[in-house]
Design an enzyme around this catalytic site. Sequence first.
Site, PDB file in Angstrom:
ATOM      1  N   ARG A 103     -15.120 -23.144 -18.101  1.00 22.76           N
ATOM      2  CA  ARG A 103     -15.736 -24.144 -17.225  1.00 22.76           C
ATOM      3  C   ARG A 103     -17.173 -24.423 -17.655  1.00 22.76           C
ATOM      4  NH1 ARG A 103     -16.041 -28.468 -13.837  1.00 22.76           N
ATOM      5  NH2 ARG A 103     -17.310 -28.067 -11.967  1.00 22.76           N
ATOM      6  N   TRP A 145       5.062  -5.094  13.038  1.00 20.58           N
ATOM      7  CA  TRP A 145       4.536  -5.316  11.680  1.00 20.58           C
ATOM      8  C   TRP A 145       5.238  -4.429  10.635  1.00 20.58           C
ATOM      9  CZ3 TRP A 145       0.504  -3.493  15.216  1.00 20.58           C
ATOM     10  CH2 TRP A 145       0.011  -4.514  16.028  1.00 20.58           C
ATOM     11  N   GLU A 178      -1.780   0.825   6.699  1.00 21.39           N
ATOM     12  CA  GLU A 178      -1.774   2.242   6.304  1.00 21.39           C
ATOM     13  C   GLU A 178      -3.129   2.898   6.564  1.00 21.39           C
ATOM     14  OE1 GLU A 178       0.507   3.997   3.315  1.00 21.39           O
ATOM     15  OE2 GLU A 178       1.418   2.129   2.682  1.00 21.39           O
ATOM     16  N   GLY A 179      -3.730   2.533   7.665  1.00 19.63           N
ATOM     17  CA  GLY A 179      -5.027   3.069   8.041  1.00 19.63           C
ATOM     18  C   GLY A 179      -6.130   2.095   7.703  1.00 19.63           C
ATOM     19  N   THR A 180      -6.802   1.561   8.730  1.00 23.03           N
ATOM     20  CA  THR A 180      -7.899   0.628   8.485  1.00 23.03           C
ATOM     21  C   THR A 180      -9.039   1.314   7.730  1.00 23.03           C
ATOM     22  OG1 THR A 180      -8.991   1.215  10.559  1.00 23.03           O
ATOM     23  CG2 THR A 180      -7.365  -0.582  10.645  1.00 23.03           C
TER      24      THR A 180
END
Length: 402
Positions: free
Chosen positions: A286, A160, A382-384
């Site tokens: 909308r 990855w 980069e770190g969960t």
Amino acid sequence: MFSLDLSEEQEDLREWVHGFAKDVVRPAGHEWDEREETPWPVIQEAAKIGLYGFESLATWWADESGLSLPIVNEELFWGDAGIAMSIFGTTLCVAGIFASGTPDQLAEWVPQCFGDESEPKLGAFAVSEAEAGSDVSGMKTRARYDEATDEWVLNGSKAWITNGGIANVHVVVASVDPSLGSRGQAGFIIPPGTKGLTTARKVKKLGLKASHTADLFLDDVRIPGSCLLGEKEKFDERLARAREGRSSKGQAALRTFEVSRPTVGAQAIGIARAAYEYALEYAKGRETWGRPIIENQAVAFALADMKMEIDAARLLVWRAAWMGRTGKEFGAGEGSMSKLKAGEVAVWASERAVQILGGAGYSREHPVERMYRDSKIYTIFEGTSEIQRLVIARAISGARIR
């Protein structure tokens, strides 16, 4: 006097980058997401105006407040996250060199990460492995020193990797002494054209499709001894301290992530803000039952919450960036706080944007679908989010929480 006002230079920088993101990046976002290819023409345009290059990066880093890099990242990722990652993916490689390298290594290798405006290049930072993502201590890539030739020999694989295989310069983190876990690791520069570094698989991803991600293989990759980031004598001393059980200043991968986390948080904020702004304008235009949907409390309150959460995340990012730049200790995991909050807000806010647009938001006719896909990686790479909570919990408790 305390102030949260940006300086005139910072305001000008934000306006300049926003203009490029609005006029060049955003119009190209859908095309390159569909193509799933590196947007070299856009990278070259960024290089031509000075947005991509080591001189500009050095200028932003020199900002004593620490805010220039987050400002630039937020605006560029507001344009399109996939293209922005192709432009800014190189900075993680540069951060790896900066975190551990000598001044001579910085001068030699950082310009080669970028190339020039006529032929831009990329850099790649390779840490993660198939069985060692958040747990960098489980890394299996090995590096051994060959005294006879003054060379390092690297073997293993990486997974990855942003810009992996197409980068001009790769920075690879490998284990020199596996018995020491992460303290036995070091960063190594792989020069352009080095034999033995190959890639066999480009990763097909949920989001950030315009950013190249690939697996790397290192088969007896030989590099000069000078390509060890930092000085070998100091590295040997660090290994000796670790073997004796004495304290160390950390290791290559974690030092890089400490530098980069607030910047990554700013990227997530850019995505969140883009989704919020698009949903807000859509809600104003909308109409159902004869009136704009913004006049319904359910929609208006959702947008109010989105704005509040985005602003709160930005303040955490700016605080962490300031602390990192001015040398303040992250005593409560402030760097991890910034990345954790911003990443989760990006996923939450972009999902709310899809919901506000309803069926239209689920289609590719509107960019919130792409923003939703792009945002998810910010709770993973980069770190969960779980790792960030672990860092914060350890910092505030002093306990070795697992």
